[in-house]
Motif scaffolding. Sequence first.
Motif, PDB file in Angstrom:
ATOM      1  N   ASP A  53     -63.275  22.554 132.978  1.00 24.69           N
ATOM      2  CA  ASP A  53     -62.276  21.616 133.528  1.00 24.69           C
ATOM      3  C   ASP A  53     -61.013  22.356 133.953  1.00 24.69           C
ATOM      4  OD1 ASP A  53     -63.945  19.444 133.171  1.00 24.69           O
ATOM      5  OD2 ASP A  53     -63.003  18.780 131.308  1.00 24.69           O
ATOM      6  N   THR A  56     -61.724  24.216 137.090  1.00 20.37           N
ATOM      7  CA  THR A  56     -61.853  23.280 138.205  1.00 20.37           C
ATOM      8  C   THR A  56     -60.485  22.794 138.667  1.00 20.37           C
ATOM      9  OG1 THR A  56     -64.012  22.566 137.358  1.00 20.37           O
ATOM     10  CG2 THR A  56     -62.928  21.121 138.950  1.00 20.37           C
ATOM     11  N   ASP A 224     -69.799  21.379 138.247  1.00 21.30           N
ATOM     12  CA  ASP A 224     -68.550  22.011 138.673  1.00 21.30           C
ATOM     13  C   ASP A 224     -68.675  23.528 138.747  1.00 21.30           C
ATOM     14  OD1 ASP A 224     -67.066  19.652 138.980  1.00 21.30           O
ATOM     15  OD2 ASP A 224     -66.642  19.567 136.832  1.00 21.30           O
TER      16      ASP A 224
END
Length: 481
Positions: A53, A56, A224
């Motif tokens: 995360d 990303t 991702d």
Amino acid sequence: MPLENNNLLVTNGWINGQEITAKRLFSVVDPATCREIAKISDLGAKHALAAIDAATDALGAWRTITRDERKRLILKWAALIEQNIQNLSEIVSLENGKPLREATGEINQCVALLRWFAQVSENLVGETLVAPNPSQRNYTIKQPIGVVACITPWNFPAAAVIVKAGAAIITGCTTVVKPSEETPLIALAFAQLSKQAGILDGVFNVLPCKDPVDVSQEFCRSEDVRMLSFTGSIPVGKELYAACSGTVKRLALELGGNAPFVVFDDAHIEDALDGAMGARFYNGGQICVGANRFLIQQSIYQEFAEKFAARVKTLKVGNGFDENTNIGPMINPSALKRLKSLVKTAVSKGAEVIIGGSQDKDRTLFFQPTVLTEMSPKMDAFHIEIFGPVACLYSFKNEAEALHLANATSAGLAAYVYSSNQERLARFSESLEAGVLGINSANIFANDLPFGGIKQSGLGREHGMQCLEEYVETKSICMGL
């Protein structure tokens, strides 16, 4: 583990520019003494998701800053690594066991790689193509592929991180690195220095963990993560290959080798011996391009074996911090056990130990530099990656047999051949099934030279412009006027 700069001793994970603790800890051990160096936070699947995360979230900003700004930050990172070379070399030698001078060489290579990446990134450009008609323009652009997961090995724990993450970062990608559980400290030190250099939070994340399975599974299943770069064994590479199929990731796999080292009777034997020493015993033989199978022409077999053994006898086994040490310890008890079994099995099938052959004085993880003669292709050692200071000598009669034996493996990473016959060398250069060839030389690495394997030794290339190409997508644009 005292360092002059103790800020470089990071013992927690590194996500989004911050240290991340975990309830579980695991030990990093100095293989030369079998003593604990540090306790490290043992991160797991939830931390992997957090790191993905973070990478990303950082991608949007990092991919859109100017190339000149990325270059400036990468060069600052390189300068900080260079300024701290003594401490960083000590970290590598402590957690890996390699001689300090080899560790210093590895850190210097990291600096050189980052600077080279910064320099050649200017060449990563698209093309304006010939217009198909007056009312249309066709061109291409290069764009970063996205979040890159990097799984790195213990044998070159610094260089493997930089050749993957450094290349990805200069192209505009963000990264999540899972270093080997044996050697996580150098990757964490690099993370600390990347922040000092001003590289954006979330661009370089590091996940130390004792059991890599949970973290690696998150890498493979995440949509991702657009690319996975792995250096390690062929079996694990195959598992990752299969696991990434669900998200159709790009893969860069630098897998195991089984390099032949062919010496013909017209070779300059002293040059061949020089090459053999480096190709087998550098880093204690724990190297993927190491000469696994010495194929020596029958007429010079005995001479080569005797001269080789005489040179091997001069190698000193010991702690990497002893300046006289040539061969450090094996990385862990499993590696030592595997070498002992390999030698024992070969001897039971007719091999002869002409020097070495056993654990060094029953001291911890040290193994004597070893030369085995009377080896046969039917022995297990012919088909596996040795990964230790053991040289296995096989004989051949003629060129055809030498080529057959050299290519009789599913691996295809490196190969070496020594001869004074230029026509023969040209034939072997084209016929040897390996991605990197040493022809009358064992020096097969350069920043601008693509490195990688064929057959089951992997996919993609590290070093060279092809290395940067791995981390970008080429987008074709057709614009009507």
